[in-house]
Design a protein around this motif. Structure first.
Motif, mmCIF file in Angstrom:
data_model
loop_
_atom_site.group_PDB
_atom_site.id
_atom_site.type_symbol
_atom_site.label_atom_id
_atom_site.label_comp_id
_atom_site.label_asym_id
_atom_site.label_seq_id
_atom_site.Cartn_x
_atom_site.Cartn_y
_atom_site.Cartn_z
ATOM 1 N N GLY A 1 0.809 -1.211 0.000
ATOM 2 C CA GLY A 1 0.000 0.000 0.000
ATOM 3 C C GLY A 1 0.839 1.257 0.000
ATOM 4 O O GLY A 1 2.048 1.237 -0.190
ATOM 5 N N SER A 2 0.187 2.417 0.239
ATOM 6 C CA SER A 2 0.890 3.694 0.190
ATOM 7 C C SER A 2 1.952 3.752 1.270
ATOM 8 O O SER A 2 1.754 3.302 2.389
ATOM 9 C CB SER A 2 -0.106 4.840 0.384
ATOM 10 N N SER A 3 3.086 4.342 0.927
ATOM 11 C CA SER A 3 4.144 4.534 1.899
ATOM 12 C C SER A 3 4.117 5.978 2.395
ATOM 13 O O SER A 3 3.593 6.865 1.743
ATOM 14 C CB SER A 3 5.498 4.216 1.275
ATOM 15 N N ASN A 4 4.683 6.205 3.569
ATOM 16 C CA ASN A 4 4.742 7.551 4.086
ATOM 17 C C ASN A 4 5.740 8.365 3.280
ATOM 18 O O ASN A 4 6.820 7.924 2.937
ATOM 19 C CB ASN A 4 5.177 7.521 5.550
ATOM 20 N N SER A 5 5.395 9.566 2.943
ATOM 21 C CA SER A 5 6.300 10.442 2.198
ATOM 22 C C SER A 5 6.015 11.881 2.562
ATOM 23 O O SER A 5 4.894 12.243 2.929
ATOM 24 C CB SER A 5 6.123 10.241 0.692
ATOM 25 N N ASP A 6 7.041 12.712 2.518
ATOM 26 C CA ASP A 6 6.855 14.133 2.779
ATOM 27 C C ASP A 6 5.997 14.749 1.690
ATOM 28 O O ASP A 6 6.110 14.415 0.522
ATOM 29 C CB ASP A 6 8.210 14.839 2.831
ATOM 30 N N SER A 7 5.133 15.677 2.079
ATOM 31 C CA SER A 7 4.296 16.347 1.101
ATOM 32 C C SER A 7 5.119 17.342 0.300
ATOM 33 O O SER A 7 6.156 17.832 0.744
ATOM 34 C CB SER A 7 3.144 17.073 1.803
ATOM 35 N N VAL A 8 4.670 17.632 -0.901
ATOM 36 C CA VAL A 8 5.328 18.580 -1.786
ATOM 37 C C VAL A 8 4.331 19.669 -2.142
ATOM 38 O O VAL A 8 3.187 19.373 -2.517
ATOM 39 C CB VAL A 8 5.835 17.873 -3.063
ATOM 40 N N ASP A 9 4.722 20.909 -2.019
ATOM 41 C CA ASP A 9 3.820 22.011 -2.354
ATOM 42 C C ASP A 9 3.561 22.023 -3.852
ATOM 43 O O ASP A 9 4.512 22.045 -4.655
ATOM 44 C CB ASP A 9 4.432 23.342 -1.926
ATOM 45 N N PRO A 10 2.294 22.012 -4.251
ATOM 46 C CA PRO A 10 1.993 22.006 -5.692
ATOM 47 C C PRO A 10 2.300 23.348 -6.330
ATOM 48 O O PRO A 10 2.047 24.412 -5.759
ATOM 49 C CB PRO A 10 0.489 21.710 -5.723
ATOM 50 N N GLU A 11 2.867 23.296 -7.522
ATOM 51 C CA GLU A 11 3.101 24.493 -8.331
ATOM 52 C C GLU A 11 2.390 24.272 -9.661
ATOM 53 O O GLU A 11 2.738 23.366 -10.414
ATOM 54 C CB GLU A 11 4.593 24.712 -8.549
ATOM 55 N N VAL A 12 1.377 25.100 -9.929
ATOM 56 C CA VAL A 12 0.527 24.885 -11.095
ATOM 57 C C VAL A 12 0.620 26.083 -12.035
ATOM 58 O O VAL A 12 0.305 27.211 -11.649
ATOM 59 C CB VAL A 12 -0.944 24.677 -10.663
ATOM 60 N N PRO A 13 1.056 25.860 -13.263
ATOM 61 C CA PRO A 13 1.129 26.964 -14.230
ATOM 62 C C PRO A 13 -0.253 27.554 -14.510
ATOM 63 O O PRO A 13 -1.280 26.871 -14.358
ATOM 64 C CB PRO A 13 1.706 26.292 -15.482
ATOM 65 N N ASP A 14 -0.285 28.785 -14.951
ATOM 66 C CA ASP A 14 -1.549 29.438 -15.285
ATOM 67 C C ASP A 14 -2.261 28.672 -16.390
ATOM 68 O O ASP A 14 -1.644 28.237 -17.378
ATOM 69 C CB ASP A 14 -1.293 30.879 -15.748
ATOM 70 N N GLY A 15 -3.546 28.521 -16.223
ATOM 71 C CA GLY A 15 -4.369 27.867 -17.233
ATOM 72 C C GLY A 15 -4.319 26.354 -17.212
ATOM 73 O O GLY A 15 -4.934 25.698 -18.060
ATOM 74 N N VAL A 16 -3.601 25.771 -16.252
ATOM 75 C CA VAL A 16 -3.481 24.320 -16.148
ATOM 76 C C VAL A 16 -4.221 23.849 -14.891
ATOM 77 O O VAL A 16 -4.040 24.438 -13.822
ATOM 78 C CB VAL A 16 -1.994 23.883 -16.073
ATOM 79 N N PRO A 17 -5.074 22.818 -14.993
ATOM 80 C CA PRO A 17 -5.753 22.322 -13.788
ATOM 81 C C PRO A 17 -4.758 21.730 -12.791
ATOM 82 O O PRO A 17 -3.734 21.166 -13.184
ATOM 83 C CB PRO A 17 -6.699 21.243 -14.332
ATOM 84 N N ALA A 18 -5.061 21.860 -11.515
ATOM 85 C CA ALA A 18 -4.172 21.343 -10.478
ATOM 86 C C ALA A 18 -4.277 19.833 -10.336
ATOM 87 O O ALA A 18 -3.379 19.200 -9.770
ATOM 88 C CB ALA A 18 -4.496 22.004 -9.137
ATOM 89 N N GLU A 19 -5.367 19.252 -10.845
ATOM 90 C CA GLU A 19 -5.529 17.808 -10.792
ATOM 91 C C GLU A 19 -6.344 17.333 -11.992
ATOM 92 O O GLU A 19 -7.103 18.106 -12.594
ATOM 93 C CB GLU A 19 -6.190 17.365 -9.485
ATOM 94 N N VAL A 20 -6.161 16.052 -12.314
ATOM 95 C CA VAL A 20 -6.884 15.442 -13.432
ATOM 96 C C VAL A 20 -7.462 14.117 -12.952
ATOM 97 O O VAL A 20 -6.746 13.303 -12.344
ATOM 98 C CB VAL A 20 -5.961 15.195 -14.648
#
Length: 653
Positions: A45-64
């Motif tokens: 299953g999922s392992s523990n990992s440090d979170s990463v701050d999302p950087e999203v270019p203009d006009g691009v959705p943050a998730e799909v």
């Protein structure tokens, strides 16, 4: 799951990419065996990992999200589109890749679970975790045919050695056509659609069709439309002391029921003329044309005949039809065999074939769609000397002979014409023209058929011509019995004790060794033309990224698995080619290869902008995220980063 429950399974998110480490893992899998690995399912299953701050270019959705991608698949209904697919996966800028869901069935093969764990280790080498699900085989089959699509990211199955797959790889490749009812991975490539559409209407020019099918293999492999690791040899066992004349049919072996040639060729070496096959499956009906495609789909074909068969050399063989010819692109004539009788003594005529097609069409015979669906009409051209039947096709169809006619099951008009609801009918008894006639059936325990002397397969001259060196002369067996003995261990015990004479199924190497402890029993191994197919779900964002698919292809040690787990008993696929070398003239060996190389796989991902945090794979971030979103859009899934003029993101990290 506690660590103490993990035994010595694959280490979570290991980054050691050396071949030695992987081969050591494979040997540990072999030593543990299938039974010992049962506790491992779903443990990565999922392992523990440090979170990463999302950087999203203009006009691009943050998730799909997973979705039906409308432009790629315009055939998806509005209702399906609004409901969405049965799988929910989200790709987010800079986020850790969610566990990859993988499903398989231990019922498929003794080694299938071992392969699932090897595939899991490939993901672990990339830093991606997995969730494994061992599902009943009937559920996997039902899901594969569901219009909604697959329910997991990865789904594994071995294609059966059906007769239509023996003649050429066309049947497997046509699953990638938008018009196919088994278009369940939802993979789309514009040139592939053109190639498959063109070959489907190219009659009278087989050379051109061969070129098109070879091109389709190149497209499939280059795009990683699926993971095709190998063609597993079929290993089984049979009593050679009491019987001789076994036919080692490619993909089928001497004892399975898919393309049966052994039984009409077997010759008793003693006074025992009843041949017993051990099985672990159960028939549900005696109604073959309207059956659900289970064991009865093949077992009952001993009772019925089709227009054509496939021989051990994977070439077309006469059956009810002795000659065939395309009159034009949409008209094909079949000359029928003279002197054929139904099992009740009535004469077989061309009218029976005409009735069969029309009756199937009117009553939606689900198990015979491949046969009747291309037909606009059927007409009797002549009745004499067996007679001639003509099929007028809806469209040009070069595979009508090699696929439709081979798949056909002809039924007697005089036994079915008064049946108003054939889908609910139980023939009592089922009457055909096949080499065996029905005797008795005890559901769940035993099915018995008797020799039908009138069938041509009992003729020495016919069998000699078809079987070549495997031909055995003589009167043959008197009856054939399928005995359900519960499980493989019980079958192994029964064949050693002499209670059964063969195993109707596939054995692992260790099981075959146990089955041949008796000197009367011999192991049979035969090459296969049907591959193990690891299907990729193209509704899922990460699968739509060709960079990820390329990396995944390099992370799977197929050669190591064949060597260390299967003992070399398989043909490793060229690239991701679903065609087998056994397909000879149709086969293209000049496809892109994917050598096992985890370093190369991780480099591909790094250049595409993927990153690792605490050794866990993360989606691209920033400008690399925008590039990822571009790569997975409609019309881009077959393009690589360089095709879209995207930079090497590893140089900026």
């Amino acid at each position: 799951m506690e660590d103490s429950d993990r035994l010595d399974g694959p280490k979570q998110n290991s980054t050691d990419s050396t071949t030695t480490t992987r081969r050591t893992y494979l040997r540990s899998v072999t030593a543990m065996g299938v039974a010992g690995m049962g506790a491992l399912a779903g443990c990565s299953g999922s392992s523990n990992s440090d979170s990463v701050d999302p950087e999203v270019p203009d006009g691009v959705p943050a998730e799909v999200q997973s979705q039906y991608w409308r432009d790629d698949w315009p055939h998806v209904s509005d209702e399906q589109y609004s409901q969405g697919p049965p799988i929910s996966r989200t790709a987010s800028a800079g986020a850790a890749v969610d566990p990859i869901s993988m499903e398989y069935s231990r019922e498929v093969s003794p080694w299938m679970q071992q392969y699932a764990f090897m595939f899991q280790e490939g993901f672990n080498q990339l830093g991606a975790s997995t969730d494994l699900n061992n599902r009943p085989l009937n559920q996997l089959y039902a899901e594969s045919w569901a219009p909604a699509g697959l329910e997991a990211v990865i789904s594994m199955s071995i294609h059966g050695p059906d007769p239509i797959r023996a003649v050429s790889p066309v049947a497997l490749l046509m699953r990638k056509h938008q018009g196919s009812p088994s278009f369940y991975e939802k993979w789309w490539h514009p040139r592939m659609q053109e190639v498959l559409s063109e070959q489907a209407i190219t009659t009278g020019n087989e050379e051109k069709r061969v070129e098109l099918i070879k091109e389709a293999q190149q497209i499939f492999s280059d795009d990683v439309a699926g993971i095709i690791p190998f063609f597993p040899d079929l290993v089984t066992a049979a009593n050679t002391e009491k019987f001789e004349g076994y036919v080692n049919m490619p993909g089928n072996g001497p004892t399975r029921d898919t393309i049966p040639w052994s039984e009409p060729n077997l010759q008793p070496n003693t006074d025992e003329t009843s041949y017993v096959k051990g099985t672990t499956t159960t028939m549900d009906t005696l109604n073959l044309p309207w059956g659900g495609g289970g064991p009865e789909d093949f077992t009952l074909r001993y009772i019925y005949d089709g227009l054509l068969d496939v021989g051990p050399d994977l070439q077309l063989v006469p059956a009810l039809a002795t000659d065939w010819e395309f009159i034009d692109d949409t008209t094909v004539d079949f000359e029928l065999r003279e002197g054929v009788q139904w099992h009740d003594g009535e004469e077989f005529t061309p009218s029976d074939v005409k009735f069969t097609v029309e009756y199937y069409t009117e009553n939606d015979a689900i198990n015979q769609t491949l046969f009747y669906n291309p037909v606009e009409s059927a007409e009797v051209v002549s009745e004499g000397s067996g007679g001639t039947i003509r099929f007028n096709l809806k469209n040009p169809n070069p595979t009508f002979i090699s696929h439709s006619a081979v798949n056909s099951v002809i039924i007697p008009e005089h036994r079915w014409e008064d049946i108003d609801t054939p889908s609910q009918h139980t023939p009592d008894p089922p009457i055909g023209t096949g080499p065996f006639q029905f005797d008795s059936w005890s559901q769940g325990s035993r099915f018995r058929v008797k020799k039908w002397d009138n069938n041509w397969k009992w003729d020495d001259e016919f069998r000699s011509e078809v079987l070549g060196d495997d031909f055995a002369s003589g009167d043959g067996i008197d009856e054939l019995i399928w005995s359900n003995v519960g499980n493989t261990d019980a079958m192994i015990g029964a064949i050693n004790s002499g209670d059964i004479h063969s195993i109707d199924g596939t054995l692992s190497i260790s099981q075959a060794e146990r089955a041949t402890e008796s000197p009367a029993v011999e192991k049979f191994t035969v090459e296969n033309f049907a591959p193990l197919d690891t299907k990729l779900n193209f509704l899922v964002p990460i699968i739509r990224d060709k960079e990820f698919r390329k990396a995944l292809a390099h992370s799977i040690d197929n050669e190591g698995f064949v060597e260390d787990v299967l003992g070399g008993r398989a043909t490793v696929a060229e690239g991701q080619n679903p065609a087998s070398p056994l397909h000879s003239k149709w086969y293209n060996s000049n496809v892109e290869g994917y050598a096992y190389d985890t370093d190369k796989a991780r480099t591909i991902l790094e250049k595409a902008g993927y990153t690792w945090n605490n050794d866990t794979l993360h989606y691209p971030n920033g400008e690399a995220w925008g590039a990822f979103v571009e790569r997975i859009q409609d019309g881009n899934t077959y393009k690589r980063r360089t095709d879209l003029d995207q930079p090497d993101f590893s140089s900026s990290s």
